[in-house]
Design an enzyme around this catalytic site. Sequence first.
Site, short mmCIF file in Angstrom:
data_model
loop_
_atom_site.label_atom_id
_atom_site.label_comp_id
_atom_site.label_asym_id
_atom_site.label_seq_id
_atom_site.Cartn_x
_atom_site.Cartn_y
_atom_site.Cartn_z
N HIS A 50 22.17 -69.71 -16.13
CA HIS A 50 21.52 -69.82 -17.43
C HIS A 50 20.16 -69.13 -17.34
O HIS A 50 19.55 -69.05 -16.27
CB HIS A 50 21.30 -71.28 -17.80
CG HIS A 50 22.56 -72.00 -18.18
ND1 HIS A 50 22.54 -73.11 -19.00
CD2 HIS A 50 23.85 -71.80 -17.86
CE1 HIS A 50 23.76 -73.55 -19.17
NE2 HIS A 50 24.58 -72.77 -18.47
N GLU A 52 17.23 -70.08 -18.18
CA GLU A 52 16.15 -70.92 -17.66
C GLU A 52 16.18 -71.02 -16.14
O GLU A 52 15.15 -70.90 -15.48
CB GLU A 52 16.24 -72.34 -18.25
CG GLU A 52 16.14 -72.40 -19.76
CD GLU A 52 17.48 -72.41 -20.48
OE1 GLU A 52 17.57 -73.06 -21.52
OE2 GLU A 52 18.43 -71.74 -20.01
N CYS A 80 19.75 -77.15 -22.01
CA CYS A 80 20.84 -78.10 -21.76
C CYS A 80 20.40 -79.10 -20.68
O CYS A 80 19.30 -79.01 -20.15
CB CYS A 80 22.09 -77.35 -21.31
SG CYS A 80 21.95 -76.62 -19.66
N CYS A 83 19.49 -77.37 -17.29
CA CYS A 83 18.24 -76.63 -17.35
C CYS A 83 17.05 -77.56 -17.53
O CYS A 83 16.00 -77.34 -16.93
CB CYS A 83 18.30 -75.60 -18.47
SG CYS A 83 19.51 -74.29 -18.12
#
Length: 146
Positions: A50, A52, A80, A83
């Site tokens: 991801h 992040e 999410c 993250c």
Amino acid sequence: MEKYILEALKEAKKAFKKNEVPVGAVIVKDGEIIAKAHNMRMSKKSAIAHAEVLAIQKACKKLGDWRLEGCEMYVTLEPCAMCAGAIINSRIKKVVFGANEPKGGFMGSIFDVSNRNISNHIVEVQGGVLAEQCSELLKKFFQSKR
């Protein structure tokens, strides 16, 4: 603040061009961008790639520490659970995001791990910055998939 979300949007557009979900993130320390990343789950074939997480890894490498104290993250979509956990564990002081994620957001939408007494680090969170622009890019991406 908006200038950093705009930088995160540039990263999200890179993801879009690679057929990745268009999410981008930047990490700032003392007014300087120290890391940029975008989603790369498909290209890296990794569930944890991801924006992040990738930005956190870059920032840690740049600073030579796993603690990103004094850093702020700007991301186009509400983080999410994974993250949000990485943000808390890396000691980022503030997260600013664009679009809310009503199906998977863990910094206000479904759950808010940022201000609970579940860890020894509390993250300041601000959502909705340039939300429309961030949301439009995501809508355009998913419409192209239908």
